[in-house]
Design an enzyme around this catalytic site. Structure first.
Site, PDB file in Angstrom:
ATOM      1  N   GLU A  40       0.819  -1.210   0.000  1.00 38.37           N
ATOM      2  CA  GLU A  40       0.000   0.000   0.000  1.00 38.37           C
ATOM      3  C   GLU A  40       0.857   1.266   0.000  1.00 38.37           C
ATOM      4  OE1 GLU A  40      -3.245   0.615  -0.190  1.00 38.37           O
ATOM      5  OE2 GLU A  40      -3.902  -1.466  -0.316  1.00 38.37           O
ATOM      6  N   THR A  46       2.563   5.353  -7.413  1.00 36.81           N
ATOM      7  CA  THR A  46       3.494   4.543  -8.193  1.00 36.81           C
ATOM      8  C   THR A  46       2.753   3.362  -8.803  1.00 36.81           C
ATOM      9  OG1 THR A  46       5.256   5.143  -6.641  1.00 36.81           O
ATOM     10  CG2 THR A  46       5.698   3.318  -8.142  1.00 36.81           C
ATOM     11  N   CYS A 200     -14.672   0.337 -22.313  1.00 33.88           N
ATOM     12  CA  CYS A 200     -16.064   0.268 -21.854  1.00 33.88           C
ATOM     13  C   CYS A 200     -16.782  -1.030 -22.237  1.00 33.88           C
ATOM     14  CB  CYS A 200     -16.843   1.472 -22.366  1.00 33.88           C
ATOM     15  SG  CYS A 200     -16.212   3.050 -21.733  1.00 33.88           S
ATOM     16  N   CYS A 203     -16.470  -3.549 -19.502  1.00 35.41           N
ATOM     17  CA  CYS A 203     -16.679  -3.074 -18.131  1.00 35.41           C
ATOM     18  C   CYS A 203     -17.957  -3.650 -17.527  1.00 35.41           C
ATOM     19  CB  CYS A 203     -16.747  -1.551 -18.099  1.00 35.41           C
ATOM     20  SG  CYS A 203     -17.040  -0.879 -16.447  1.00 35.41           S
ATOM     21  N   THR A 303       7.818  15.505 -10.240  1.00 36.27           N
ATOM     22  CA  THR A 303       6.390  15.649 -10.515  1.00 36.27           C
ATOM     23  C   THR A 303       6.012  17.089 -10.829  1.00 36.27           C
ATOM     24  OG1 THR A 303       5.934  13.802  -9.021  1.00 36.27           O
ATOM     25  CG2 THR A 303       4.081  15.216  -9.611  1.00 36.27           C
TER      26      THR A 303
END
Length: 359
Positions: A40, A46, A200, A203, A303
């Site tokens: 986690e 990442t 989609c 999905c 970033t």
């Protein structure tokens, strides 16, 4: 009643899809809270493909909470080297020490106690508690925000509707299968409901997706305007004395805190890169040096900004090193550099330095 029925249908269709299509990941093969905690923390900002080799190496180096808590900070940062966002490693290390001292070495099962640990927010706590203990704790990472925002055709950026999205995530959570449900929701966002070109047709939530019904899945979620990404010019000093190289450790707080680097800093207006390198050495560690050769320049992107590092070979002149604006400073052999955790930008200088030393 209709909403409850819809939620049940969404849960069932998602879990059925997950049973067929869910990814096989090593942290899903365990209920060990620590191993899940590792995943986690690493997965914060990442991607899975980047995390996988680090995850295995980390557990080999620190197989338990106790092992991590007892490890020197430098070893922890070295093991994290290359993953970025180093505050995650520092916080993880401190959190492990707190768990050992205050929770008898056991990860807390109460979400408030989990969130109180450094580096653990509501989503990370929910992910750990649901995956390790099957607790009905909701999550809301980037993948989940995107899935939910498209499902309801959220008319604003997710960052501006967090309470609404948290309420929806909690309402949709399967109370009987929270572990599998949360993992399924993560997989849905990572593999089908992608930021670009969502798949989609495959999905399980297609029929209930407001974005799909209105043909807006490529437009949603609404994006917040991105600020301009500045570029910084940095001078770096490779100070040599009697075959050794000077390195210092960045202050614990701030960007890249606790990592080792070559002395250096931002080039000021009207200042040459060489003069900047000399000045930064004096300010950081208190010695006089002379820049004798331009080693080379390297580029690196973070970033929120990018940098060009201009590296200079510097000759020691006078003074005793002391940690003035850094946490530590020392002379090391070139062969020892690999033993220290350096930012990736500094690591890009290593091949240039190795070639220069061979000459």
């Amino acid at each position: 009643m209709a909403e409850t029925l819809l939620y049940r249908q969404l849960r069932r269709s998602l879990l059925d899809w997950y049973a067929r299509e869910g990814r096989s990941l090593p942290w899903r093969e365990t209920r060990d809270p620590y191993a899940i905690w590792v995943s986690e923390i690493m997965l914060q900002q990442t991607q899975v493909k980047t995390v996988l080799p680090y995850y295995q190496r980390w557990l080999e180096a620190f197989p338990t909470i106790a092992a991590l808590a007892a490890a020197p900070r430098d070893r922890v940062l070295k093991q994290w080297e290359g993953l970025g966002y180093y505050s995650r490693a520092r916080n993880f290390h401190r959190a492990a020490q707190i768990v050992m001292a205050e929770h008898n070495g056991q990860f807390p099962t109460d979400i408030r106690a989990a969130i109180a640990l450094p580096g653990i927010g509501r989503t990370t706590a929910g992910g750990i508690l649901s995956a390790a203990f099957d607790r009905p704790t909701a999550i809301l990472d980037g993948n989940v925000k995107r899935v939910l925002a498209r499902t309801i055709a959220l008319p604003q950026p997710p960052a501006k509707a967090l309470p609404q999205l948290w309420d929806l995530s909690e309402a949709l959570l399967d109370p009987e299968h929270p572990r599998d449900y949360n993992q399924a929701l993560l997989d849905l966002g990572a593999t089908l409901c992608r930021p670009r070109q969502p798949d989609c047709p495959r999905c399980p939530w297609q029929d209930s997706c407001a974005a799909y019904r209105t043909n807006r899945q490529s437009e949603l979620p609404v994006k917040s305007p991105k600020p301009e990404r500045p570029h910084k010019q940095i001078a770096v000093a490779i100070v040599l004395q009697d075959g050794q190289i000077l390195i210092d450790r960045r202050p614990e707080s701030g960007l890249l805190g606790g990592l080792w680097e070559f002395p250096g800093g931002k080039i000021e207006a009207g200042e040459t890169a060489a003069d900047c390198a000399v000045r930064e050495v004096k300010e950081e560690v208190g010695i006089e040096v002379e820049a004798i050769a331009h080693l080379g320049s390297v580029e690196h992107g973070y970033t929120h900004f990018s940098v060009t590092l201009h590296a200079y070979i510097c000759r020691y002149i006078a003074g005793e090193i002391e940690a003035l604006e850094v946490d530590d400073v020392r002379w090391v052999q070139p062969s020892e550099l690999k033993n220290y955790a350096f930012p990736v930008a500094n690591q890009k200088i290593f091949p240039l330095l190795e070639a220069w030393l061979k000459q």
